[in-house]
Write an enzyme that holds these catalytic residues in place. Structure first.
Site, mmCIF file in Angstrom:
data_model
loop_
_atom_site.group_PDB
_atom_site.id
_atom_site.type_symbol
_atom_site.label_atom_id
_atom_site.label_comp_id
_atom_site.label_asym_id
_atom_site.label_seq_id
_atom_site.Cartn_x
_atom_site.Cartn_y
_atom_site.Cartn_z
ATOM 1 N N CYS A 81 -2.399 4.128 4.543
ATOM 2 C CA CYS A 81 -1.778 5.035 3.578
ATOM 3 C C CYS A 81 -2.761 6.131 3.144
ATOM 4 C CB CYS A 81 -1.213 4.232 2.412
ATOM 5 S SG CYS A 81 0.120 5.092 1.569
ATOM 6 N N HIS A 175 1.396 -0.662 4.293
ATOM 7 C CA HIS A 175 0.405 -1.527 3.636
ATOM 8 C C HIS A 175 0.497 -2.983 4.089
ATOM 9 C CE1 HIS A 175 -0.940 1.193 0.353
ATOM 10 N NE2 HIS A 175 0.253 1.732 0.509
ATOM 11 N N GLU A 177 -1.632 -5.227 3.901
ATOM 12 C CA GLU A 177 -2.419 -6.118 3.020
ATOM 13 C C GLU A 177 -1.597 -6.722 1.902
ATOM 14 O OE1 GLU A 177 -2.497 -2.881 3.039
ATOM 15 O OE2 GLU A 177 -2.576 -2.143 0.976
HETATM 16 N N1 GLN Z 1 0.481 9.387 -1.891
HETATM 17 C C1 GLN Z 1 -0.859 8.877 -1.811
HETATM 18 C C2 GLN Z 1 -1.871 9.941 -1.392
HETATM 19 O O1 GLN Z 1 -1.515 11.052 -1.179
HETATM 20 C C3 GLN Z 1 -0.949 7.695 -0.877
HETATM 21 C C4 GLN Z 1 -0.170 6.524 -1.402
HETATM 22 C C5 GLN Z 1 -0.697 5.183 -1.007
HETATM 23 O O2 GLN Z 1 -1.857 5.061 -0.556
HETATM 24 N N2 GLN Z 1 0.083 4.149 -1.213
HETATM 25 O O3 GLN Z 1 -3.022 9.638 -1.289
#
Ligand code: GLN
Length: 192
Positions: A81, A175, A177
């Protein structure tokens, strides 16, 4: 006997969950906040969180440049992410002077799934893994463009790319994890 030492970038975000997964897999997993801690790991996870904050902190803590050097030298890294955003060579909608560490030949769009679908779940096929991955997306980025050096390894049903690999670098929009999914972390450990 413990396995290889692997770090989790612990400046911000859900680094504790990644430390728990890696420890459960038998790795010697340690938080990384300083350059001297980075020097002692064979691989790294960059967790989810907020990439704009992680970017600022990585520069403030003097970690951005050494981390890029380690990536260029071939250290395996898995980004989830916000961690995927940090690994991307290009972002289309970075905030202000937001920069990334880079390494993955991809273009990533932050928060790409829009307000309605800020968070959602889907079962995905992933190249190299047997059986589907239950993927949880939280304000997730999407990989808009995959350059020649990188390979898309998973897409959501509408065809958008949400997981990529390039040598020892691995990135997912979702994610693992938080769902008990350990195969991506296993993939990283297998590269050490
Ligand atoms: N929207 C977040 C970003 O721009 C990422 C979201 C997340 O890591 N769950 O960093």
């Amino acid at each position: 006997m413990t396995g290889p030492r692997v770090g989790v970038l612990a400046l911000q975000g859900d680094f504790r969950e990644h430390l728990a997964v890696l420890t459960g897999l038998g790795a010697d997993a340690v938080p990384v906040r300083r350059e001297r801690e980075l020097d002692q790991v064979a691989g790294l996870v960059i967790p989810g969180g907020e990439s704009t904050v992680m970017d600022k902190l990585s520069r403030t803590f003097g970690l951005a440049a050494p981390l890029r050097e380690r990536i260029d030298a071939g250290m395996p890294v898995y980004g989830t992410c916000a961690g995927l955003i940090m690994l991307a060579d290009r972002i289309t909608d970075g905030l202000g002077d937001q920069r990334t560490i880079g390494g993955l030949d991809v273009t990533v769009r932050r928060n790409a799934f829009g307000n309605q679908n800020d968070s959602f779940e889907a079962d995905l096929d992933v190249t190299g893994l047997d059986g589907p991955v239950h993927a949880v997306f939280i304000r997730a980025p999407v990989v808009e463009q995959v350059g020649p050096a990188a390979e898309a390894i998973a897409t959501v049903p509408d065809g958008r790319v949400v997981a990529v690999r390039q040598g020892g670098l691995l990135g997912t929009s979702f994610h693992p994890e938080i769902t008990g999914e350990t195969r991506f972390h296993r993939m990283l450990l297998d590269l050490l």
